[in-house]
Design a protein around this motif. Sequence first.
Motif, PDB file in Angstrom:
ATOM      1  N   GLY A  25       0.786  -1.224   0.000  1.00 12.55           N
ATOM      2  CA  GLY A  25       0.000   0.000   0.000  1.00 12.55           C
ATOM      3  C   GLY A  25       0.820   1.276   0.000  1.00 12.55           C
ATOM      4  O   GLY A  25       0.295   2.349  -0.236  1.00 12.55           O
ATOM      5  N   TRP A  26       2.095   1.182   0.287  1.00 11.04           N
ATOM      6  CA  TRP A  26       2.972   2.345   0.332  1.00 11.04           C
ATOM      7  C   TRP A  26       3.523   2.623  -1.053  1.00 11.04           C
ATOM      8  O   TRP A  26       3.803   1.704  -1.817  1.00 11.04           O
ATOM      9  CB  TRP A  26       4.139   2.091   1.271  1.00 11.04           C
ATOM     10  N   LEU A  27       3.721   3.882  -1.381  1.00 16.27           N
ATOM     11  CA  LEU A  27       4.344   4.277  -2.645  1.00 16.27           C
ATOM     12  C   LEU A  27       5.835   4.476  -2.413  1.00 16.27           C
ATOM     13  O   LEU A  27       6.241   5.197  -1.494  1.00 16.27           O
ATOM     14  CB  LEU A  27       3.724   5.574  -3.165  1.00 16.27           C
ATOM     15  N   ILE A  28       6.650   3.827  -3.239  1.00 12.01           N
ATOM     16  CA  ILE A  28       8.114   3.976  -3.182  1.00 12.01           C
ATOM     17  C   ILE A  28       8.548   4.566  -4.517  1.00 12.01           C
ATOM     18  O   ILE A  28       8.163   4.075  -5.569  1.00 12.01           O
ATOM     19  CB  ILE A  28       8.814   2.628  -2.954  1.00 12.01           C
ATOM     20  N   VAL A  29       9.333   5.622  -4.463  1.00 13.42           N
ATOM     21  CA  VAL A  29       9.764   6.327  -5.664  1.00 13.42           C
ATOM     22  C   VAL A  29      11.287   6.336  -5.715  1.00 13.42           C
ATOM     23  O   VAL A  29      11.947   6.650  -4.728  1.00 13.42           O
ATOM     24  CB  VAL A  29       9.238   7.780  -5.662  1.00 13.42           C
ATOM     25  N   GLN A  30      11.827   5.985  -6.873  1.00 15.85           N
ATOM     26  CA  GLN A  30      13.257   6.147  -7.139  1.00 15.85           C
ATOM     27  C   GLN A  30      13.378   7.414  -7.963  1.00 15.85           C
ATOM     28  O   GLN A  30      12.744   7.547  -9.001  1.00 15.85           O
ATOM     29  CB  GLN A  30      13.800   4.969  -7.927  1.00 15.85           C
ATOM     30  N   GLY A  34      19.156  16.282  -8.181  1.00 15.76           N
ATOM     31  CA  GLY A  34      20.489  16.814  -8.427  1.00 15.76           C
ATOM     32  C   GLY A  34      21.342  15.719  -9.026  1.00 15.76           C
ATOM     33  O   GLY A  34      20.965  15.086  -9.989  1.00 15.76           O
ATOM     34  N   ARG A  35      22.463  15.452  -8.406  1.00 19.60           N
ATOM     35  CA  ARG A  35      23.344  14.373  -8.875  1.00 19.60           C
ATOM     36  C   ARG A  35      23.219  13.105  -8.046  1.00 19.60           C
ATOM     37  O   ARG A  35      23.982  12.170  -8.231  1.00 19.60           O
ATOM     38  CB  ARG A  35      24.788  14.851  -8.843  1.00 19.60           C
ATOM     39  N   GLN A  36      22.275  13.078  -7.128  1.00 17.54           N
ATOM     40  CA  GLN A  36      22.127  11.946  -6.204  1.00 17.54           C
ATOM     41  C   GLN A  36      20.836  11.177  -6.489  1.00 17.54           C
ATOM     42  O   GLN A  36      19.781  11.775  -6.647  1.00 17.54           O
ATOM     43  CB  GLN A  36      22.099  12.452  -4.761  1.00 17.54           C
ATOM     44  N   LEU A  37      20.933   9.861  -6.533  1.00 15.43           N
ATOM     45  CA  LEU A  37      19.781   8.983  -6.665  1.00 15.43           C
ATOM     46  C   LEU A  37      19.193   8.744  -5.273  1.00 15.43           C
ATOM     47  O   LEU A  37      19.928   8.492  -4.323  1.00 15.43           O
ATOM     48  CB  LEU A  37      20.212   7.653  -7.291  1.00 15.43           C
ATOM     49  N   TRP A  38      17.867   8.841  -5.163  1.00 17.89           N
ATOM     50  CA  TRP A  38      17.181   8.675  -3.887  1.00 17.89           C
ATOM     51  C   TRP A  38      16.086   7.631  -4.000  1.00 17.89           C
ATOM     52  O   TRP A  38      15.458   7.504  -5.045  1.00 17.89           O
ATOM     53  CB  TRP A  38      16.525   9.984  -3.453  1.00 17.89           C
ATOM     54  N   LEU A  39      15.834   6.933  -2.896  1.00 17.73           N
ATOM     55  CA  LEU A  39      14.615   6.159  -2.710  1.00 17.73           C
ATOM     56  C   LEU A  39      13.796   6.942  -1.702  1.00 17.73           C
ATOM     57  O   LEU A  39      14.284   7.277  -0.616  1.00 17.73           O
ATOM     58  CB  LEU A  39      14.918   4.765  -2.146  1.00 17.73           C
ATOM     59  N   ARG A  40      12.554   7.248  -2.067  1.00 13.76           N
ATOM     60  CA  ARG A  40      11.669   7.991  -1.174  1.00 13.76           C
ATOM     61  C   ARG A  40      10.383   7.195  -1.049  1.00 13.76           C
ATOM     62  O   ARG A  40       9.941   6.573  -2.003  1.00 13.76           O
ATOM     63  CB  ARG A  40      11.406   9.379  -1.740  1.00 13.76           C
ATOM     64  N   TRP A  41       9.757   7.186   0.120  1.00 15.89           N
ATOM     65  CA  TRP A  41       8.532   6.419   0.283  1.00 15.89           C
ATOM     66  C   TRP A  41       7.542   7.171   1.156  1.00 15.89           C
ATOM     67  O   TRP A  41       7.900   8.007   1.957  1.00 15.89           O
ATOM     68  CB  TRP A  41       8.812   5.013   0.799  1.00 15.89           C
ATOM     69  N   GLN A  42       6.252   6.853   0.920  1.00 16.49           N
ATOM     70  CA  GLN A  42       5.212   7.574   1.630  1.00 16.49           C
ATOM     71  C   GLN A  42       4.098   6.641   2.096  1.00 16.49           C
ATOM     72  O   GLN A  42       3.791   5.642   1.460  1.00 16.49           O
ATOM     73  CB  GLN A  42       4.625   8.697   0.786  1.00 16.49           C
ATOM     74  N   HIS A  43       3.534   7.003   3.227  1.00 19.10           N
ATOM     75  CA  HIS A  43       2.413   6.295   3.839  1.00 19.10           C
ATOM     76  C   HIS A  43       1.190   6.424   2.934  1.00 19.10           C
ATOM     77  O   HIS A  43       1.004   7.472   2.302  1.00 19.10           O
ATOM     78  CB  HIS A  43       2.134   6.914   5.220  1.00 19.10           C
ATOM     79  N   PRO A  44       0.354   5.396   2.856  1.00 17.35           N
ATOM     80  CA  PRO A  44      -0.821   5.462   1.981  1.00 17.35           C
ATOM     81  C   PRO A  44      -1.774   6.614   2.295  1.00 17.35           C
ATOM     82  O   PRO A  44      -2.493   7.070   1.415  1.00 17.35           O
ATOM     83  CB  PRO A  44      -1.517   4.115   2.210  1.00 17.35           C
ATOM     84  N   GLN A  45      -1.778   7.112   3.529  1.00 18.91           N
ATOM     85  CA  GLN A  45      -2.692   8.185   3.903  1.00 18.91           C
ATOM     86  C   GLN A  45      -2.067   9.575   3.792  1.00 18.91           C
ATOM     87  O   GLN A  45      -2.680  10.563   4.174  1.00 18.91           O
ATOM     88  CB  GLN A  45      -3.215   7.964   5.319  1.00 18.91           C
ATOM     89  N   GLU A  46      -0.843   9.656   3.281  1.00 18.23           N
ATOM     90  CA  GLU A  46      -0.181  10.942   3.112  1.00 18.23           C
ATOM     91  C   GLU A  46      -0.023  11.237   1.629  1.00 18.23           C
ATOM     92  O   GLU A  46      -0.031  10.327   0.801  1.00 18.23           O
ATOM     93  CB  GLU A  46       1.179  10.947   3.811  1.00 18.23           C
ATOM     94  N   ASP A  47       0.136  12.503   1.292  1.00 14.15           N
ATOM     95  CA  ASP A  47       0.236  12.869  -0.123  1.00 14.15           C
ATOM     96  C   ASP A  47       1.634  13.332  -0.531  1.00 14.15           C
ATOM     97  O   ASP A  47       1.808  13.947  -1.566  1.00 14.15           O
ATOM     98  CB  ASP A  47      -0.795  13.932  -0.472  1.00 14.15           C
ATOM     99  N   PHE A  48       2.643  13.023   0.300  1.00 10.12           N
ATOM    100  CA  PHE A  48       4.018  13.339  -0.054  1.00 10.12           C
ATOM    101  C   PHE A  48       4.939  12.297   0.579  1.00 10.12           C
ATOM    102  O   PHE A  48       4.609  11.711   1.606  1.00 10.12           O
ATOM    103  CB  PHE A  48       4.410  14.740   0.424  1.00 10.12           C
ATOM    104  N   PRO A  49       6.093  12.036  -0.035  1.00 20.36           N
ATOM    105  CA  PRO A  49       7.024  11.058   0.542  1.00 20.36           C
ATOM    106  C   PRO A  49       7.799  11.657   1.712  1.00 20.36           C
ATOM    107  O   PRO A  49       8.686  12.477   1.539  1.00 20.36           O
ATOM    108  CB  PRO A  49       7.950  10.705  -0.627  1.00 20.36           C
ATOM    109  N   ARG A  50       7.438  11.264   2.913  1.00 17.34           N
ATOM    110  CA  ARG A  50       8.054  11.792   4.130  1.00 17.34           C
ATOM    111  C   ARG A  50       9.446  11.200   4.371  1.00 17.34           C
ATOM    112  O   ARG A  50      10.303  11.824   4.976  1.00 17.34           O
ATOM    113  CB  ARG A  50       7.159  11.479   5.322  1.00 17.34           C
TER     114      ARG A  50
END
Length: 80
Positions: A25-30, A34-50
């Motif tokens: 249910g969580w969204l994970i974004v790669q 900038g020049r850095q690769l990130w993995l960011r993830w967010q709770h299903p009830q939130e609208d941004f990757p915290r």
Amino acid sequence: MAKSSAIDHIETTANTEVHSLHYRGWLIVQQQLGRQLWLRWQHPQEDFPRYGIPVEPTTWSQRLKDVHRSIDLILQLEAR
């Protein structure tokens, strides 16, 4: 609960390629920030990757496993 981690979509905006997938249910974004690769993830009830961690291409799969473990732990804590 079944685990899944298939890439849902790839989006390209302003020369930035974003890969996203869902896990329990969580969204994970790669994302390249900038020049850095990130993995960011967010709770299903939130609208941004915290949450987010920088990754190297060689450590991506291990970091994704770390994100999955973090989500599993959060779900256990939420169930209490």
